[in-house]
Design a protein around this motif. Structure first.
Motif, PDB file in Angstrom:
ATOM      1  N   ILE A 133       0.854  -1.204   0.000  1.00 44.57           N
ATOM      2  CA  ILE A 133       0.000   0.000   0.000  1.00 44.57           C
ATOM      3  C   ILE A 133       0.882   1.243   0.000  1.00 44.57           C
ATOM      4  O   ILE A 133       1.852   1.321   0.764  1.00 44.57           O
ATOM      5  CB  ILE A 133      -0.922   0.017   1.253  1.00 44.57           C
ATOM      6  N   ARG A 134       0.538   2.224  -0.840  1.00 45.94           N
ATOM      7  CA  ARG A 134       1.327   3.467  -0.874  1.00 45.94           C
ATOM      8  C   ARG A 134       0.821   4.420   0.203  1.00 45.94           C
ATOM      9  O   ARG A 134      -0.385   4.591   0.384  1.00 45.94           O
ATOM     10  CB  ARG A 134       1.208   4.149  -2.249  1.00 45.94           C
ATOM     11  N   ARG A 135       1.787   5.018   0.883  1.00 50.52           N
ATOM     12  CA  ARG A 135       1.436   5.974   1.929  1.00 50.52           C
ATOM     13  C   ARG A 135       1.325   7.363   1.327  1.00 50.52           C
ATOM     14  O   ARG A 135       1.656   7.595   0.163  1.00 50.52           O
ATOM     15  CB  ARG A 135       2.510   5.968   3.030  1.00 50.52           C
ATOM     16  N   ASP A 136       0.895   8.293   2.166  1.00 48.14           N
ATOM     17  CA  ASP A 136       0.745   9.666   1.678  1.00 48.14           C
ATOM     18  C   ASP A 136       2.086  10.287   1.302  1.00 48.14           C
ATOM     19  O   ASP A 136       2.146  11.192   0.463  1.00 48.14           O
ATOM     20  CB  ASP A 136       0.062  10.533   2.752  1.00 48.14           C
ATOM     21  N   ASP A 137       3.174   9.804   1.968  1.00 52.30           N
ATOM     22  CA  ASP A 137       4.480  10.390   1.657  1.00 52.30           C
ATOM     23  C   ASP A 137       5.106   9.775   0.410  1.00 52.30           C
ATOM     24  O   ASP A 137       6.253  10.049   0.080  1.00 52.30           O
ATOM     25  CB  ASP A 137       5.437  10.243   2.857  1.00 52.30           C
ATOM     26  N   GLY A 138       4.364   8.896  -0.277  1.00 54.17           N
ATOM     27  CA  GLY A 138       4.856   8.333  -1.532  1.00 54.17           C
ATOM     28  C   GLY A 138       5.647   7.055  -1.348  1.00 54.17           C
ATOM     29  O   GLY A 138       6.053   6.443  -2.331  1.00 54.17           O
ATOM     30  N   ARG A 139       5.864   6.643  -0.101  1.00 54.63           N
ATOM     31  CA  ARG A 139       6.575   5.377   0.124  1.00 54.63           C
ATOM     32  C   ARG A 139       5.551   4.261   0.283  1.00 54.63           C
ATOM     33  O   ARG A 139       4.358   4.523   0.459  1.00 54.63           O
ATOM     34  CB  ARG A 139       7.482   5.487   1.344  1.00 54.63           C
ATOM     35  N   TYR A 140       6.058   3.029   0.209  1.00 60.50           N
ATOM     36  CA  TYR A 140       5.132   1.895   0.187  1.00 60.50           C
ATOM     37  C   TYR A 140       5.339   0.994   1.406  1.00 60.50           C
ATOM     38  O   TYR A 140       6.488   0.646   1.743  1.00 60.50           O
ATOM     39  CB  TYR A 140       5.357   1.071  -1.082  1.00 60.50           C
ATOM     40  N   ASP A 141       4.224   0.664   2.039  1.00 60.48           N
ATOM     41  CA  ASP A 141       4.282  -0.301   3.146  1.00 60.48           C
ATOM     42  C   ASP A 141       4.014  -1.688   2.582  1.00 60.48           C
ATOM     43  O   ASP A 141       3.041  -1.901   1.837  1.00 60.48           O
ATOM     44  CB  ASP A 141       3.193   0.015   4.186  1.00 60.48           C
ATOM     45  N   VAL A 142       4.874  -2.617   2.959  1.00 58.64           N
ATOM     46  CA  VAL A 142       4.702  -4.001   2.515  1.00 58.64           C
ATOM     47  C   VAL A 142       4.345  -4.833   3.741  1.00 58.64           C
ATOM     48  O   VAL A 142       5.002  -4.737   4.779  1.00 58.64           O
ATOM     49  CB  VAL A 142       5.995  -4.537   1.865  1.00 58.64           C
ATOM     50  N   GLU A 143       3.268  -5.601   3.623  1.00 59.17           N
ATOM     51  CA  GLU A 143       2.825  -6.360   4.796  1.00 59.17           C
ATOM     52  C   GLU A 143       2.533  -7.803   4.426  1.00 59.17           C
ATOM     53  O   GLU A 143       1.797  -8.068   3.464  1.00 59.17           O
ATOM     54  CB  GLU A 143       1.568  -5.715   5.394  1.00 59.17           C
ATOM     55  N   ALA A 144       3.150  -8.714   5.221  1.00 57.15           N
ATOM     56  CA  ALA A 144       2.823 -10.139   5.081  1.00 57.15           C
ATOM     57  C   ALA A 144       1.826 -10.469   6.183  1.00 57.15           C
ATOM     58  O   ALA A 144       2.067 -10.201   7.351  1.00 57.15           O
ATOM     59  CB  ALA A 144       4.072 -10.984   5.208  1.00 57.15           C
ATOM     60  N   HIS A 145       0.686 -11.030   5.784  1.00 62.78           N
ATOM     61  CA  HIS A 145      -0.369 -11.311   6.757  1.00 62.78           C
ATOM     62  C   HIS A 145      -0.225 -12.732   7.287  1.00 62.78           C
ATOM     63  O   HIS A 145       0.641 -13.500   6.833  1.00 62.78           O
ATOM     64  CB  HIS A 145      -1.731 -11.099   6.089  1.00 62.78           C
ATOM     65  N   GLU A 146      -1.105 -13.050   8.223  1.00 69.41           N
ATOM     66  CA  GLU A 146      -1.052 -14.358   8.883  1.00 69.41           C
ATOM     67  C   GLU A 146      -1.135 -15.473   7.845  1.00 69.41           C
ATOM     68  O   GLU A 146      -2.069 -15.497   7.041  1.00 69.41           O
ATOM     69  CB  GLU A 146      -2.235 -14.452   9.859  1.00 69.41           C
ATOM     70  N   PRO A 147      -0.181 -16.410   7.856  1.00 72.44           N
ATOM     71  CA  PRO A 147      -0.246 -17.487   6.865  1.00 72.44           C
ATOM     72  C   PRO A 147      -1.291 -18.547   7.248  1.00 72.44           C
ATOM     73  O   PRO A 147      -1.715 -18.620   8.380  1.00 72.44           O
ATOM     74  CB  PRO A 147       1.165 -18.076   6.893  1.00 72.44           C
TER      75      PRO A 147
END
Lengths: 218, 1010
Positions: free
Chosen positions: B945-959
């Motif tokens: 997901i892209r944040r407001d500051d233009g950087r991207y958060d990467v998230e691995a969810h529960e497997p």
């Protein structure tokens, strides 16, 4: 007072005697009869010879162009116009329905008379004159013989003012005849918007013997 | 803005109505003030030498004069000419009437041409005479001598105009024909208007007929203007009457109503007024070819109105899902056809340029008014439905379907035959005949008079053939040695010889013409060459063909680009192109069979037919695609209106066949033949090809999902576009790139209503209230930013790329999975810059990552994207379906401990599972989960997901692990829902980052709140 009266009578007699009276045998001038009388006069002659001077005046040329020569005519319909100045020029109607025209030493050109008359109106004019026609074929011209003045008479052909001549067309023709003999003395042709050609005739002889080769084609 | 849309309606009228009112006013002003010109030469390229010669000749002639030319073979004497001139002089409206050899003004130009055409030595002699006063004096003396003796009026006339004997006929002593048998008549007034020309010509003709019946022909500009305008008036009354009658009859037969036809014709009138206004503003005048724009507009523009009418006649309204498709098709079609015509604006022919601008302005107006005013009208007053037409359409559709192979093969054979035969046919010269005889309606006295005048000139130039043989090149060479400014020396010589200036005037005017020609020899050279009309025919033919070749190429490229913009499919564009080729093959076949050549005017039909064929085929293809290849539905929607439109077009174009002007008759015939060819190609060949190109059996209703139709890619989704993007991204700052991307996104949003419609439908599954167009635009903007960053990444180092990563959440999950020695499935959605996952893991986890990817729109793009991923250590495995080999390969990768990444939120292949989203249902592709079950490997949902500051958060969810349930379907269904439940809240928080531009729902499945 007697001498005065006598002198007056003598003067009157002398004065009246000087006034020329009607020529004996000359017909009275009758404009309407002139064309007919002229035609009769011309048609009585078997041949005609004369000398002529042709003066051409063109608009925009200061000096007139003068040519001289002789004309031979023989009934019916034969005409030779032979120029001495310039030498060699020739107009010839041999009477066979053709016309021969030669300029100077150039080659003579033979054409049908109708075509030649269309492009050289003076041919038709001169031939008509010697055959006794005062009015050429041109339409829209009015013939008007004028009363004689001295031994001359002018027959004018003028155009109807309501129908003006085209550019270069014939505006008027004046034929000068001797009076009362009605021999042709000259012809003057005026062209619309400038230009005139005048023929003056001299030494007219009728019924003379013409040269044998007068109407032979060159 | 649509009239039926929610826009503002000032004073109760729609914006379209206001535009129409303004157009009526502007059109009326244009109609009253525009000038109509009937001359021929302004239609042709002014640069052509022959055109310049003719224009120079025309400029010499008095515009207010007519010429009486003897009928060839008739005996016209100078006396008769005099008589006629005398008679004409009596007319009150005649200023001058003169017998003449040539019309005034023309003489000097022709004489100059003859001098210029002298052999080189003779021309040098002329120039030497003019430079030598003594020689001039000698010649003038000879001229005087020529006037002595036997009078020769011809020679006198010649010396009068050429006292220095410079002309060839003067030099050899042969006089020009001396009979002034032409009659030149100048009007007292100004003959500007058609009415004045007609009145004057009528008077002159009556007078000439009275004195010389059957002897003279009238010609010159006023006669042309009078006769052509009268002919055009007659033709227009007949043509419009016949065309309207036929159109009305056909329309009534189809729909049993004429009231609707009135509304349709009103829209056509508005488009004509629009074009007329543009013509008035751009040109100020209309030429005889430009006038035909109205026929073209009626012929093509009425199609749009009929299509709109038919939509309503089928009982549909503006809220129907078919309406946006039709509206877009109509507008795209108008733009395409206008584009095809617009290319003609680049032609060298002024007549084509004018026509191009008028039609290019009128067609979009016709399309716009048809889809606004007319649609609004039929929305309020819907026409009665015509069921019988539907039955007929079904019969036709069944026929095409039954014989599709035969029809398709026939179409292909037509194309192949044309490809083989056409080049030979074109070489015979029977296809195109540029002879200007086609422009000369010989029933017009003006043309016959013109021909007689040309014969007259030829006779007067009896000595010219030798000069002509020299050719215009010799004339140019002569003129190159000409010394201008000799006129004054001539005047002086004549004055000295006793001639007034009036004798010098003709020579001076000839010298003036030569002076002008020395600077620009083209016109005089053509004139001297003697074949001015022949040259004109040749030059026009060559120029027209060159234009045709050049512009057809440009038009074709433009049209194909527009078609691509409409279809986004190379296959469909090829079908468009094939239809076009088939239509042209049929047309040329028809021309060959009827032995009808194309003329300079009927060549116009070719671009018109390009437009018409593309118009029909574009509609047919768009509707076929919209109906998923359902031939019955497509024929019902389009077969009827297109056949009606073709019939009306044929009625409109066929009417000129009744014209007395041969060029218009030819134009009408070629156009009718072409329209017939376009209809045959678009309504028979094209559907047959399209049906053959699809699966023979229509998919079951459950399968009639988004993937049942061929996948279409946006224009930016191609190898060159990606390469261009990456190339640009390496050279501009990221901010500028994003700004560019924003601009592109807004343009894309504005120009792609159907794509927006799909996007909004998808967003409505996760958003409440349903999203509006602004939401769609936000998605496009977000997607553009992601794409910009994607390109930007392509030219950066790993360190720079990783600067884009914001938070890495759940890395420990991935690490523990990796340390367990097992591979894992990383399943994600089309969320933000999902490709960034590989960058995020690079250097953190020493593992092999393989991305599963569907084949791209081209192998080049597949390779480009694979190379892009390889930079971050991510390999690509292209998967084409659910085949066993793919399964085995993925199993092998998992067994080797690789992380296999895949997108699941879009259905592809045959294994799909329906999932519930917050406000509807969607299909996820679930085949990959079967592998997880088989391999017992963990499944890790991953999001970016892209944040407001233009950087991207990467998230691995529960497997989770996939455990088999009661059936495979139940298993896939269950775990697909698990995935959907993970992604849905994130998508709801960031709907603008969910890039779902393809349909997610079966068309038969209504969305319902979960």
């Amino acid at each position: 007072m007697v001498p005065i009266r006598a002198a007056s009578a003598v003067f009157l007699a002398l004065f009246t005697g000087l006034i020329p009276g009607p020529v004996r045998g000359a017909p009275a001038f009758d404009a309407a009869s002139i064309p007919t009388r002229f035609a009769e006069r011309q048609q009585r002659s078997r041949t005609v010879t004369l000398e002529f001077t042709q003066t051409l005046r063109l608009a925009g040329m200061r000096q007139p162009l003068v040519s001289r020569g002789r004309i031979f005519y023989a009934r019916p319909g034969r005409l030779r116009v032979e120029y001495e100045i310039p030498a060699g020029d020739l107009l010839l109607l041999p009477g066979d329905g053709t016309a021969v025209i030669r300029k100077g030493t150039g080659r003579a050109v033979e054409r049908r008379l109708d075509d030649a008359a269309g492009s050289s109106p003076e041919l038709a004019l001169l031939l008509g004159l010697f055959e006794g026609r005062l009015s050429p074929a041109a339409a829209g011209l009015r013939l008007e013989p004028k009363p004689p003045s001295g031994d001359r008479l002018v027959v004018a052909l003028t155009r109807d003012p309501a129908r003006p001549a085209p550019r270069g067309g014939i505006e008027s023709i004046e034929t000068i005849l001797s009076w009362p003999a009605l021999d042709p003395l000259g012809v003057s042709v005026r062209f619309a918007r400038g230009g005139e050609v005048v023929y003056e005739f001299n030494n007219l002889k009728r019924d003379g013997v013409l040269p044998a080769e007068a109407f032979a084609k060159p | 803005m649509s009239a039926g849309g929610p826009g503002k309606r000032p004073f109760g009228f729609s914006p379209a109505a206001w535009v129409a009112a303004a157009l009526v006013a502007a059109g009326a002003w244009s109609a009253l003030t525009i000038r109509f010109q009937t001359e021929l030469t302004p239609l042709f390229p002014p640069g052509l030498a022959a055109v310049r010669a003719i224009r120079a000749l025309e400029a010499s002639a008095d515009e207010n004069a007519v010429l009486l030319v003897p009928v060839p073979g008739s005996a016209v004497s100078p006396e008769l000419a005099e008589e006629v001139a005398t008679r004409l002089r009596l007319l009150p409206d005649v200023a001058e009437a003169e017998p003449c050899l040539m019309p005034p003004g023309v003489l000097a130009k022709l004489a100059a041409a003859r001098v210029a055409a002298l052999p080189e030595a003779a021309f040098a002699e002329v120039t030497a005479v003019l430079a030598n006063p003594a020689e001039m004096a000698a010649r003038l003396e000879r001229t005087r001598g020529d006037m002595l003796g036997a009078l020769d009026p011809g020679l006198l006339a010649l010396r009068r105009i050429d006292p220095l004997q410079l002309l060839p006929s003067s030099q050899n002593g042969s006089a020009a024909p001396a009979s002034p048998v032409l009659v030149w008549v100048r009007a007292r007034g100004d003959l500007r208007s058609f009415e004045a020309c007609q009145e004057f010509v009528r008077h002159v003709r009556a007078a000439a007929a009275q004195f010389a019946p059957g002897r003279y022909l009238l010609t010159a500009r006023p006669v042309f203007a009078a006769e052509i305008s009268a002919q055009m008036q007659r033709d227009m009354i007949i043509m419009v009457g016949v065309a309207v009658g036929l159109v009305a009859a056909v329309f009534w037969i189809y729909y049993r109503t004429l009231a609707a036809l009135g509304a349709i014709l009103w829209v056509q009138a508005l488009s004509v007024l629009a074009a007329l206004t543009v013509g008035r503003l751009c040109f100020g005048e209309l030429n005889v070819i430009g006038v035909s724009f109205a026929a073209v507009l009626l012929g093509v523009g009425i199609d749009y109105s009929i299509l709109v009418f038919h939509h309503f006649a089928m009982g549909e309204r503006m809220d129907s899902p078919h309406w946006p498709v039709l509206r877009r098709a109509v507008r795209l079609s108008a733009l395409t056809t206008a584009g095809a015509f617009g290319v003609l604006a680049l032609a060298q022919f002024p007549m084509l340029r004018q026509l191009a601008v008028l039609v290019a302005a009128g067609l979009p107006a016709a399309a716009w008014f048809s889809t606004t005013l007319l649609a609004d009208h039929f929305e309020r007053r819907p026409p009665p439905p015509r069921r019988r037409l539907t039955g007929a359409a079904h019969h036709v559709a069944d026929f095409i379907d039954r014989f599709r192979r035969v029809i398709a093969v026939t179409g292909a054979l037509v194309i192949v035959t044309a490809a083989v035969v056409m080049p030979a046919f074109a070489r015979t010269g029977d296809l195109f005949d540029p002879d200007l005889q086609h422009f000369r309606p010989l029933q017009l006295e003006a043309y016959r008079g013109q021909a007689a005048l040309e014969e007259h000139y030829a006779r007067m130039s009896a000595d010219a053939p030798a000069a002509r043989a020299l050719g215009s090149a010799a004339v140019r060479r002569n003129l190159a040695h000409w010394t201008p400014g000799r006129a004054e020396a001539v005047r002086t010589s004549l004055r000295d010889a006793g001639f007034e200036d009036e004798w010098a005037a003709p020579t001076a005017s000839v010298l003036a013409e030569l002076d002008v020609a020395a600077a620009d020899p083209a016109g005089l050279a053509e004139l001297a060459d003697g074949g001015i009309w022949r040259h004109l025919s040749e030059e026009l033919g060559t120029t027209a063909l060159a234009d045709l070749q050049r512009l057809s190429g440009v038009a074709l490229v433009g049209i194909l680009i527009l078609c691509y913009a409409a279809h986004r499919s190379l296959k469909l564009v090829l079908l468009n192109a094939a239809t076009l080729v088939a239509a042209f093959a049929l047309l040329f076949g028809g021309l060959a069979l009827t032995e009808t050549p194309l003329t300079l005017v009927s060549v116009l039909c070719l671009p018109l037919l390009i437009g018409l064929t593309i118009d029909y085929s574009l509609h047919v293809l768009l509707v076929l695609e919209h109906c998923a290849g359902n031939l019955r539905e497509a024929t019902e929607r389009l077969g009827v209106p297109i056949s009606l439109a073709a019939l009306t077009a044929m009625a409109g174009f066929g009417a000129p066949m009744l014209s007395g002007l041969p060029l218009l008759s030819n134009f009408g015939f070629v156009m009718d033949l072409g329209t017939l060819a376009a209809v045959l190609a678009a309504l028979f060949f094209l559907p047959a090809w399209h049906v053959l190109g699809r699966a023979p059996k229509p998919p079951a209703p459950e399968e009639t999902g988004p993937q049942a139709t061929p996948r279409r890619y946006p224009i930016f989704h191609s190898g060159p576009a990606y390469a261009l993007g990456a190339w640009t991204a390496q050279r501009v700052p990221r901010g500028f790139l994003r700004a560019l991307a924003h601009l592109w996104a807004r343009l894309f949003a504005a120009g792609n209503p159907p794509a927006t419609e799909v996007l909004l439908r998808n967003l409505s599954l996760v958003c409440h209230p349903p999203p509006d167009k602004k939401a769609a635009t936000r998605t496009y903007l977000s997607f553009a930013e992601s794409l910009a960053d994607y390109y930007w990444l392509g030219g950066r180092t790993l360190a720079q790329a990783q600067e884009l990563i914001g938070d890495r959440r759940g890395i420990e999950i991935l690490r523990s999975v990796h340390e367990g020695g097992r591979g894992a499935l990383l399943l994600t959605a089309h969320l933000s810059l999902f490709e960034l996952g590989g960058v995020a893991l690079k250097g953190i986890l020493d593992c092999s990552i393989v991305a599963l990817s569907l084949p791209e729109s081209s192998p080049a793009l597949s390779e480009w994207r694979a190379a892009f991923r390889r930079r971050w250590g991510v390999e690509t495995l292209e998967v084409g379906g659910d085949d066993q080999f793919t399964f085995l390969e993925i199993s092998r990768l998992l067994a080797a401990g690789s992380f296999v990444a895949a997108l699941v939120d879009r259905p592809h292949g045959t294994m799909r599972s329906k999932v519930r989203l917050p406000y509807g249902e969607a299909l996820f592709s679930s085949g990959i989960l079967m592998i997880a079950a088989a391999r017992r490997c963990p499944v890790v949902p991953v999001t970016v997901i892209r944040r407001d500051d233009g950087r991207y958060d990467v998230e691995a969810h529960e497997p989770f692990f996939v455990v088999r349930r009661e059936s495979n379907e139940a298993t896939l269904q269950h775990y697909s829902q698990v995935l959907a439940d993970v992604f849905a809240p994130i998508i709801q928080r960031h709907p603008e980052q969910w890039y779902q531009f393809a349909p997610l729902l079966p068309s038969s499945s209504p969305s319902s709140p979960a």
